[in-house]
Design a protein around this motif. Structure first.
Motif, PDB file in Angstrom:
ATOM      1  N   ARG A  62       0.724  -1.134  -0.156  1.00 37.39           N
ATOM      2  CA  ARG A  62      -0.029  -0.060  -0.137  1.00 37.39           C
ATOM      3  C   ARG A  62       0.641   1.254  -0.140  1.00 37.39           C
ATOM      4  O   ARG A  62       2.020   1.173   0.102  1.00 37.39           O
ATOM      5  CB  ARG A  62      -1.065  -0.176   1.319  1.00 37.39           C
ATOM      6  N   GLN A 122       4.995  -4.174  -6.347  1.00 31.59           N
ATOM      7  CA  GLN A 122       4.123  -3.184  -6.768  1.00 31.59           C
ATOM      8  C   GLN A 122       3.618  -2.321  -5.825  1.00 31.59           C
ATOM      9  O   GLN A 122       3.222  -2.900  -4.765  1.00 31.59           O
ATOM     10  CB  GLN A 122       3.004  -3.929  -7.529  1.00 31.59           C
ATOM     11  N   GLU A 173       0.419   0.299  -4.588  1.00 39.83           N
ATOM     12  CA  GLU A 173      -0.788   0.846  -5.007  1.00 39.83           C
ATOM     13  C   GLU A 173      -1.339   1.907  -4.058  1.00 39.83           C
ATOM     14  O   GLU A 173      -1.038   1.951  -2.873  1.00 39.83           O
ATOM     15  CB  GLU A 173      -1.796  -0.372  -4.962  1.00 39.83           C
ATOM     16  N   PRO A 200      -4.366   3.931  -3.373  1.00 44.18           N
ATOM     17  CA  PRO A 200      -6.046   3.853  -3.502  1.00 44.18           C
ATOM     18  C   PRO A 200      -6.298   5.131  -4.053  1.00 44.18           C
ATOM     19  O   PRO A 200      -6.001   6.225  -3.515  1.00 44.18           O
ATOM     20  CB  PRO A 200      -6.370   3.554  -2.363  1.00 44.18           C
ATOM     21  N   ARG A 201      -7.594   5.236  -4.763  1.00 42.09           N
ATOM     22  CA  ARG A 201      -8.434   6.382  -5.106  1.00 42.09           C
ATOM     23  C   ARG A 201      -9.845   6.151  -5.133  1.00 42.09           C
ATOM     24  O   ARG A 201     -10.181   5.031  -5.230  1.00 42.09           O
ATOM     25  CB  ARG A 201      -8.144   6.662  -6.499  1.00 42.09           C
ATOM     26  N   ARG A 202     -10.677   7.302  -4.810  1.00 44.23           N
ATOM     27  CA  ARG A 202     -12.151   6.951  -4.591  1.00 44.23           C
ATOM     28  C   ARG A 202     -12.611   6.778  -5.927  1.00 44.23           C
ATOM     29  O   ARG A 202     -12.360   7.430  -7.047  1.00 44.23           O
ATOM     30  CB  ARG A 202     -12.589   8.295  -4.116  1.00 44.23           C
ATOM     31  N   ARG A 203     -13.480   5.731  -6.244  1.00 43.90           N
ATOM     32  CA  ARG A 203     -14.062   5.386  -7.186  1.00 43.90           C
ATOM     33  C   ARG A 203     -13.570   5.278  -8.540  1.00 43.90           C
ATOM     34  O   ARG A 203     -14.283   5.353  -9.576  1.00 43.90           O
ATOM     35  CB  ARG A 203     -15.313   6.538  -7.330  1.00 43.90           C
ATOM     36  N   ARG A 204     -12.160   5.125  -8.310  1.00 41.24           N
ATOM     37  CA  ARG A 204     -11.525   4.609  -9.427  1.00 41.24           C
ATOM     38  C   ARG A 204     -10.525   3.481  -9.179  1.00 41.24           C
ATOM     39  O   ARG A 204     -10.053   3.197  -7.803  1.00 41.24           O
ATOM     40  CB  ARG A 204     -10.671   5.860 -10.022  1.00 41.24           C
ATOM     41  N   GLU A 205      -9.963   2.818 -10.205  1.00 39.99           N
ATOM     42  CA  GLU A 205      -8.905   1.743  -9.880  1.00 39.99           C
ATOM     43  C   GLU A 205      -7.693   2.587  -9.402  1.00 39.99           C
ATOM     44  O   GLU A 205      -7.488   3.875  -9.487  1.00 39.99           O
ATOM     45  CB  GLU A 205      -8.408   1.139 -11.061  1.00 39.99           C
ATOM     46  N   PRO A 206      -6.877   1.825  -8.519  1.00 36.88           N
ATOM     47  CA  PRO A 206      -5.753   2.333  -7.796  1.00 36.88           C
ATOM     48  C   PRO A 206      -4.630   2.771  -8.662  1.00 36.88           C
ATOM     49  O   PRO A 206      -4.311   1.818  -9.597  1.00 36.88           O
ATOM     50  CB  PRO A 206      -5.346   1.285  -6.742  1.00 36.88           C
ATOM     51  N   ILE A 219      -0.923   2.571  -9.806  1.00 35.60           N
ATOM     52  CA  ILE A 219       0.266   1.734  -9.718  1.00 35.60           C
ATOM     53  C   ILE A 219       1.480   2.078  -9.972  1.00 35.60           C
ATOM     54  O   ILE A 219       1.905   2.604 -11.094  1.00 35.60           O
ATOM     55  CB  ILE A 219      -0.237   0.368 -10.358  1.00 35.60           C
TER      56      ILE A 219
END
Length: 112
Positions: free
Chosen positions: A8, A37, A39, A41-47, A49
């Motif tokens: 994360r 890798q 990641e 995180p983002r709201r309502r979207r893919e993270p 990378i």
């Protein structure tokens, strides 16, 4: 086929860095494989990378040669020439427009 470990945001272990972090240290991956890798995180979207490389196996960045510097300057100069009017725009022509801003803002003639 093995999978990469996923960490994360802000939780990657010491000794690993992204490509940009390596660049800031004056290093490059130098052909070493991606080891993990990251990641974000983002709201309502893919993270988002980012790939991580080992710092201890990274190599120094190659110095810029005079020929490479000249080729880069020529390429940047060519991106400032408007293909419509042929003038030097003084800035890099946006690829979204494909021409300088005055040419893009000029009214177009309607075909009759």
């Amino acid at each position: 086929m093995s999978t990469l470990p996923v960490y994360r945001w802000h939780l990657a272990p010491e000794g690993l860095a992204t490509f940009r972090q390596l660049r800031a240290l004056g290093l490059r991956p130098g052909g070493t494989p991606v080891v993990a890798q990251l990641e974000r995180p983002r709201r309502r979207r893919e993270p988002l990378i980012a790939y991580l490389y080992r710092i201890d196996t990274a190599r120094p960045v190659r110095p810029m040669t005079p020929a490479k510097r000249a080729a880069l300057a020529a390429a940047n100069a060519a991106r400032q020439i408007c293909p419509e009017c042929g003038r030097d725009a003084g800035y890099r022509i946006p690829t979204s427009l494909g021409m300088c801003v005055p040419c893009a803002d000029a009214p177009t003639e309607l075909a009759a």
